[in-house]
Design an enzyme around this catalytic site. Structure first.
Site, short mmCIF file in Angstrom:
data_model
loop_
_atom_site.label_atom_id
_atom_site.label_comp_id
_atom_site.label_asym_id
_atom_site.label_seq_id
_atom_site.Cartn_x
_atom_site.Cartn_y
_atom_site.Cartn_z
N CYS A 275 7.48 -10.43 3.97
CA CYS A 275 7.00 -10.44 5.36
C CYS A 275 6.66 -11.87 5.78
CB CYS A 275 5.79 -9.50 5.55
SG CYS A 275 4.40 -9.90 4.49
N PRO B 115 0.80 -1.24 0.00
CA PRO B 115 0.00 0.00 0.00
C PRO B 115 0.83 1.29 0.00
CG PRO B 115 0.08 -0.87 2.22
CD PRO B 115 0.85 -1.84 1.36
N GLY B 116 2.15 1.20 -0.10
CA GLY B 116 2.96 2.40 -0.28
C GLY B 116 3.79 2.85 0.90
N GLY B 117 3.81 2.07 1.96
CA GLY B 117 4.60 2.44 3.15
C GLY B 117 6.08 2.54 2.84
#
Length: 450
Positions: free
Chosen positions: A385, A265-267
């Protein structure tokens, strides 16, 4: 026809757990929908979240407790099993709720949703549990089976991890997976310092503390930071600390051109853009258009103008960009997500062992597709992850054996927080959740030969 009535928190939790199990749905999405649909008060939201996540986290253990009292488990309706699990969870783990209150509530729900026979069945089992007590997991002799039942992790997964990390580290990781994660946020260094943001959050009524490991990270001790003014004004991004390590490993420099190949999501994208002080360019790619829009919205909220977005399958990047056109590339590859089980407890029961080998071929395809775009002397960071070797070390070993133009970058260690340096193995690090209380995460840092 039964009159429509307002459901109480325990019944909402029971229905949610039933839907999650039957449809293999994401617990977080269903929980948010149920909170909005049932117009719950704040105290009820807390209890609902505790019941849903707590029961999900410990499902196998709760079934172990209930098993001696249920003669024909296959004939018990799904919602009745969920009701029994929720109630035993309250009896064992929630000291503030008296056993008799939890038990009476369960019988009422069984009566309303089913009939007197089901209510009597539920009452009989729960009275037996109350009177006789639960059997002890320590009685299980086989260590893998004992860890599996005690921590509600499938036996195949525990056996796999014991083979990779040893018995002690596996048990520690499985136990930690039962605990709710601490919310962490990353300070937008282009707008404020960590100290300034902490002061602002405390003035707004949040209880926070600075991370011991990552200088731009903040831990939330009380309150949801995503609702804060600091978040709204683009001073922080919600991100787990282990995920922040990817940018530290990549070590972006001002005015570089960087590719984030699976960016949503762009972190990590925004972290890279901030590290370059708003200079240069970060191209963020993701397969799904709606996810790419989320990245653009995040960049806008944070005031970062050096982020460009593109909806694209990263296996086709060579059709869109010239070879050797990026200084650095981050590939945060699609993975099993076995490092984020604390956030997604339902994942434990839906993942299968052969899922992991299927993912490995996708991960290698992505690496093969993106690497021609990297300049000679450029840096490639591969991250996931997950904690499983088949998606991490094995992928990188195979990639390096096929790509002699790449070497491991041994300077990785110096760029990571001191608390984690001991876990670095040359150019790789496997972060287990127990190391700093973060998500499980893997990073490999490679350099293209000049």
């Amino acid at each position: 026809m039964k009159k429509q009535r307002k459901k109480n928190v325990r019944e909402v939790a029971m229905d949610l757990l039933d839907a999650i199990e039957k449809n293999q749905s994401y617990s977080n999405l269903l929980l948010n929908h149920a909170i909005n649909q049932n117009h719950l008060e704040q105290k009820d939201i807390g209890l609902l979240t505790e019941l849903v996540y707590g029961t999900l986290q410990r499902k196998m253990t709760l079934d172990y407790y209930l098993q001696p009292y249920i003669k024909k488990p296959n004939k018990v309706e799904s919602w009745v099993k969920q009701l029994l699990r929720i109630t035993v969870y309250q009896m064992v783990h929630l000291n503030k709720i008296p056993d008799h209150a939890a038990l009476n509530e369960a019988v009422e729900i069984a009566k309303n949703k089913g009939h007197k026979g089901i209510a009597s069945f539920v009452n009989g089992i729960l009275r037996n549990v109350q009177r006789t007590g639960i059997r002890q997991v320590e009685e299980i002799k086989d260590p893998i089976q004992r860890i599996s039942i005690a921590t509600s992790h499938p036996e195949w997964l525990v056996a796999r991890w014991v083979d990779q990390f040893g018995l002690e580290a596996t048990e520690e990781m499985c136990k930690l997976n039962l605990q709710a994660p601490t919310q962490t946020a990353r300070v937008n260094s282009t707008k404020a310092t960590t100290e300034e943001v902490i002061t602002l959050l405390e003035e707004e009524g949040y209880a926070v503390k600075r991370s011991e490991w990552v200088s731009e990270a903040i831990h939330a001790l009380r309150g949801n930071l995503a609702k804060s003014t600091a978040f709204k004004n683009g001073l922080i991004t919600i991100q787990d600390e282990s995920s922040m390590l990817a940018c530290l490993a990549l070590n972006p420099q001002k005015n570089e051109r960087i590719l984030d190949a699976c960016a949503a999501p762009g972190g990590k994208t925004s972290h890279i853009a901030e590290a370059m002080s708003g200079s240069g360019e970060v191209i963020a790619i993701d397969l799904h258009e709606h996810k790419v829009k989320l990245i653009a919205q995040t960049a806008d909220r944070l005031g970062l103008e050096n982020i460009g977005t593109l909806a694209l399958d990263s296996r086709q990047v060579q059709d869109h960009f010239p070879q050797e056109s990026f200084d650095r590339i981050l590939l945060d590859a699609p993975c099993s997500g076995l490092g984020v089980m604390r956030r997604k407890p339902d994942m434990k029961y839906t993942k299968k062992e052969d899922d992991l080998s299927r993912l490995q071929s996708i991960q290698l395809d992505l690496l093969n597709a993106i690497t021609p775009l990297l300049k000679k002397g450029g840096m490639l960071v591969y991250s996931t992850c997950t904690v499983d070797e088949s998606e991490n070390h094995q992928v990188i070993s195979r990639f390096l054996s096929d790509h002699k133009e790449f070497v491991g970058d041994s300077t990785l260690k110096a760029r990571l927080p001191q608390a984690l340096q001991t876990f670095v193995d040359d150019f790789e690090i496997q972060v287990l959740p127990q190391y700093i209380g973060s998500d499980g995460f893997y990073i490999a840092c490679l350099r293209k030969k000049v």
